[in-house]
Design a protein around this motif. Sequence first.
Motif, short mmCIF file in Angstrom:
data_model
loop_
_atom_site.label_atom_id
_atom_site.label_comp_id
_atom_site.label_asym_id
_atom_site.label_seq_id
_atom_site.Cartn_x
_atom_site.Cartn_y
_atom_site.Cartn_z
N GLY A 184 -13.77 6.43 23.45
CA GLY A 184 -13.38 5.07 23.82
C GLY A 184 -14.35 4.03 23.31
O GLY A 184 -14.58 3.00 23.94
N ASP A 185 -14.91 4.28 22.12
CA ASP A 185 -15.96 3.42 21.58
C ASP A 185 -15.46 2.66 20.35
O ASP A 185 -15.49 3.16 19.22
N GLY A 186 -15.00 1.43 20.57
CA GLY A 186 -14.48 0.59 19.49
C GLY A 186 -15.54 0.24 18.45
O GLY A 186 -15.25 0.15 17.26
N LEU A 205 -10.47 -5.11 18.78
CA LEU A 205 -9.10 -4.62 18.99
C LEU A 205 -9.11 -3.24 19.64
O LEU A 205 -8.40 -2.98 20.61
N HIS A 206 -9.96 -2.37 19.13
CA HIS A 206 -10.00 -1.01 19.67
C HIS A 206 -10.64 -0.95 21.05
O HIS A 206 -10.24 -0.14 21.89
N GLU A 207 -11.60 -1.80 21.32
CA GLU A 207 -12.16 -1.86 22.68
C GLU A 207 -11.05 -2.20 23.68
O GLU A 207 -10.97 -1.63 24.76
N LYS A 208 -10.17 -3.14 23.30
CA LYS A 208 -9.06 -3.52 24.19
C LYS A 208 -8.14 -2.34 24.47
O LYS A 208 -7.76 -2.10 25.61
N ILE A 209 -7.75 -1.63 23.44
CA ILE A 209 -6.79 -0.54 23.67
C ILE A 209 -7.46 0.69 24.28
O ILE A 209 -6.84 1.38 25.08
N PHE A 210 -8.73 0.94 23.93
CA PHE A 210 -9.42 2.10 24.50
C PHE A 210 -9.69 1.92 25.99
O PHE A 210 -9.84 2.90 26.71
#
Length: 145
Positions: free
Chosen positions: A23-25, A55-60
Amino acid sequence: MEDPSTRELERTFSALSAAWKRGDGEEFAQWCTDDVDFINLLGIHVKGRRAVAALHEKIFHGPYEGSTVNFTIESVRTIAPDVVLAIVPSRVDAPSGPVKGIVLSVASVLLERHGDRWEVANFHNTRREATQKDHLSIMSKAVEE
């Protein structure tokens, strides 16, 4: 430069998968070029390593929390010395949450060699299917928040 072996490219996709699992954007984005263009399966385009990390922090930490992704390199085409285009199907497994289930997609990924590693310069993802009926609307809302 010789064509890269699939094994060389697998290092990048394994690192992306590992960052996803944690879970590491920020770590995910470290495998991208500074000026990466990233288009997710909703068609949202972000530019640059920082934007990919955000973006990936949000989805993770939202709809894909606790999920994993598995990338498979289907084909590789050399575009120029140290630049390749890979066709990369993926499978996201989300054990819980609003998009619980499996999401299949395929991406066109342009990679550039930087030293001893390959970095993502362009990632364009397209959804194949998802087990959750409302997957696209759920993901759209999450990214807009």
